[in-house]
Write a protein that holds these residues in place. Structure first.
Motif, PDB file in Angstrom:
ATOM      1  N   LEU A   1     -21.213   5.103  -3.617  1.00  0.00           N
ATOM      2  CA  LEU A   1     -20.810   3.724  -3.359  1.00  0.00           C
ATOM      3  C   LEU A   1     -21.596   2.753  -4.236  1.00  0.00           C
ATOM      4  O   LEU A   1     -21.037   1.806  -4.786  1.00  0.00           O
ATOM      5  CB  LEU A   1     -20.987   3.389  -1.875  1.00  0.00           C
TER       6      LEU A   1
ATOM      7  N   LEU B   1     -15.237   3.067   2.991  1.00  0.00           N
ATOM      8  CA  LEU B   1     -16.409   2.373   2.461  1.00  0.00           C
ATOM      9  C   LEU B   1     -16.110   1.723   1.107  1.00  0.00           C
ATOM     10  O   LEU B   1     -16.507   0.585   0.845  1.00  0.00           O
ATOM     11  CB  LEU B   1     -17.591   3.338   2.324  1.00  0.00           C
TER      12      LEU B   1
ATOM     13  N   GLU C   1     -24.332  -4.691   2.768  1.00  0.00           N
ATOM     14  CA  GLU C   1     -23.319  -5.393   3.551  1.00  0.00           C
ATOM     15  C   GLU C   1     -22.200  -4.429   3.968  1.00  0.00           C
ATOM     16  O   GLU C   1     -21.690  -4.506   5.083  1.00  0.00           O
ATOM     17  CB  GLU C   1     -22.743  -6.565   2.748  1.00  0.00           C
ATOM     18  N   THR C   2     -21.843  -3.511   3.079  1.00  0.00           N
ATOM     19  CA  THR C   2     -20.810  -2.515   3.409  1.00  0.00           C
ATOM     20  C   THR C   2     -21.286  -1.629   4.558  1.00  0.00           C
ATOM     21  O   THR C   2     -20.520  -1.342   5.490  1.00  0.00           O
ATOM     22  CB  THR C   2     -20.479  -1.657   2.175  1.00  0.00           C
TER      23      THR C   2
ATOM     24  N   LEU D   1     -20.103   0.125  -6.909  1.00  0.00           N
ATOM     25  CA  LEU D   1     -20.396  -1.309  -6.832  1.00  0.00           C
ATOM     26  C   LEU D   1     -21.089  -1.813  -8.099  1.00  0.00           C
ATOM     27  O   LEU D   1     -20.896  -2.966  -8.494  1.00  0.00           O
ATOM     28  CB  LEU D   1     -21.241  -1.600  -5.590  1.00  0.00           C
TER      29      LEU D   1
ATOM     30  N   ARG E   1     -21.083  -3.458   7.775  1.00  0.00           N
ATOM     31  CA  ARG E   1     -19.702  -3.477   8.262  1.00  0.00           C
ATOM     32  C   ARG E   1     -19.354  -2.143   8.930  1.00  0.00           C
ATOM     33  O   ARG E   1     -18.666  -2.111   9.946  1.00  0.00           O
ATOM     34  CB  ARG E   1     -18.715  -3.765   7.127  1.00  0.00           C
TER      35      ARG E   1
ATOM     36  N   LEU F   1     -24.372  -5.683  -1.887  1.00  0.00           N
ATOM     37  CA  LEU F   1     -23.032  -5.317  -1.433  1.00  0.00           C
ATOM     38  C   LEU F   1     -23.040  -3.982  -0.696  1.00  0.00           C
ATOM     39  O   LEU F   1     -22.317  -3.806   0.291  1.00  0.00           O
ATOM     40  CB  LEU F   1     -22.063  -5.265  -2.615  1.00  0.00           C
TER      41      LEU F   1
ATOM     42  N   VAL G   1     -13.945  -1.386   1.667  1.00  0.00           N
ATOM     43  CA  VAL G   1     -14.747  -2.492   2.197  1.00  0.00           C
ATOM     44  C   VAL G   1     -15.660  -3.045   1.109  1.00  0.00           C
ATOM     45  O   VAL G   1     -15.760  -4.268   0.929  1.00  0.00           O
ATOM     46  CB  VAL G   1     -15.554  -2.036   3.437  1.00  0.00           C
ATOM     47  N   GLY G   2     -16.334  -2.173   0.358  1.00  0.00           N
ATOM     48  CA  GLY G   2     -17.224  -2.615  -0.720  1.00  0.00           C
ATOM     49  C   GLY G   2     -16.491  -3.412  -1.780  1.00  0.00           C
ATOM     50  O   GLY G   2     -16.977  -4.436  -2.261  1.00  0.00           O
ATOM     51  N   ARG G   3     -15.295  -2.946  -2.162  1.00  0.00           N
ATOM     52  CA  ARG G   3     -14.486  -3.641  -3.158  1.00  0.00           C
ATOM     53  C   ARG G   3     -14.095  -5.028  -2.664  1.00  0.00           C
ATOM     54  O   ARG G   3     -14.189  -6.021  -3.393  1.00  0.00           O
ATOM     55  CB  ARG G   3     -13.237  -2.824  -3.471  1.00  0.00           C
ATOM     56  N   ARG G   4     -13.674  -5.120  -1.419  1.00  0.00           N
ATOM     57  CA  ARG G   4     -13.287  -6.432  -0.866  1.00  0.00           C
ATOM     58  C   ARG G   4     -14.484  -7.382  -0.805  1.00  0.00           C
ATOM     59  O   ARG G   4     -14.352  -8.570  -1.086  1.00  0.00           O
ATOM     60  CB  ARG G   4     -12.668  -6.254   0.517  1.00  0.00           C
ATOM     61  N   LEU G   5     -15.641  -6.844  -0.425  1.00  0.00           N
ATOM     62  CA  LEU G   5     -16.844  -7.683  -0.386  1.00  0.00           C
ATOM     63  C   LEU G   5     -17.214  -8.174  -1.788  1.00  0.00           C
ATOM     64  O   LEU G   5     -17.619  -9.327  -1.964  1.00  0.00           O
ATOM     65  CB  LEU G   5     -18.012  -6.913   0.230  1.00  0.00           C
TER      66      LEU G   5
END
Length: 193
Positions: free
Chosen positions: A22, A66, A43-44, A26, A47, A40, A69-73
């Motif tokens: 991940l 994961l 934060e992932t 990122l 979440r 990030l 979520v990481g991509r959206r963040l």
């Protein structure tokens, strides 16, 4: 209490198993900015901790969740940075003149007055009519008793002469390229036109 430990262990296992992949993902999204990528990642994981239902499926299926979520963040963080005005550093603030300090404008006025004094009488007269009294070319021509073309020519050469005598000044509509600088160094001939 036992449930909390299970969550912590599951989160620790999740980070150990999927964290490096991940983080690499990122890093690509943040153009190699390790600090942002690590933020990030954290934060992932937060979440994931906030959504225990994500742990209900097979552990291997967590990776796509994961990454999504990481991509959206990362996208949200980038949009947020682009929407904010850029931050001003202390160095820029220190170099910015104080609007209450009239020293800069006073020095500029003195520099302009001195530069205008170096112009020929004809050039000063044209600039006075056009720029200080706000007359049009035709009105200045009538007041000075010369053709409008001469007014235009004299104002052009007067502004070029001022551009040479005032550092950082650029005449309106006049580009300061290296060829125009060398062409404008023809000395007194420009001031006599």
């Amino acid at each position: 209490m036992a449930e909390e430990r299970t969550d912590e262990r599951a989160l620790t296992e999740l980070q150990r198993e999927h964290g490096p992949a991940l983080l690499n993902f990122l890093l690509g999204l943040t153009y190699g900015d390790r600090q942002r990528a690590e933020d990030l990642l954290q934060e992932t994981l937060v979440r994931a901790w906030q959504h225990p239902e994500a742990f209900d499926g097979p552990f291997e299926s967590m990776r796509p969740w994961l990454f999504t979520v990481g991509r959206r963040l990362a996208i949200d963080a980038r949009r947020s940075r682009l929407a904010r005005p850029t931050e001003v550093s202390d160095g820029i603030l220190a170099a910015t003149p104080d609007p209450e300090d009239r020293t800069e404008s006073t020095v500029a006025v003195l520099d302009v007055r001195e530069a205008v004094r170096t112009l020929s009488r004809e050039h000063r007269a044209v600039l006075t009519q056009i720029y200080f009294r706000g007359l049009s070319v035709n009105e200045a021509a009538r007041v000075l008793g010369i053709p409008p073309g001469t007014v235009k020519s004299r104002s052009y050469y007067a502004l070029r002469a001022l551009a040479r005598s005032l550092p950082g000044y650029s005449a309106p509509g006049h580009r300061r390229s290296s060829s125009s600088r060398s062409a404008s160094n023809d000395g007194a001939s420009a001031t006599s036109r």
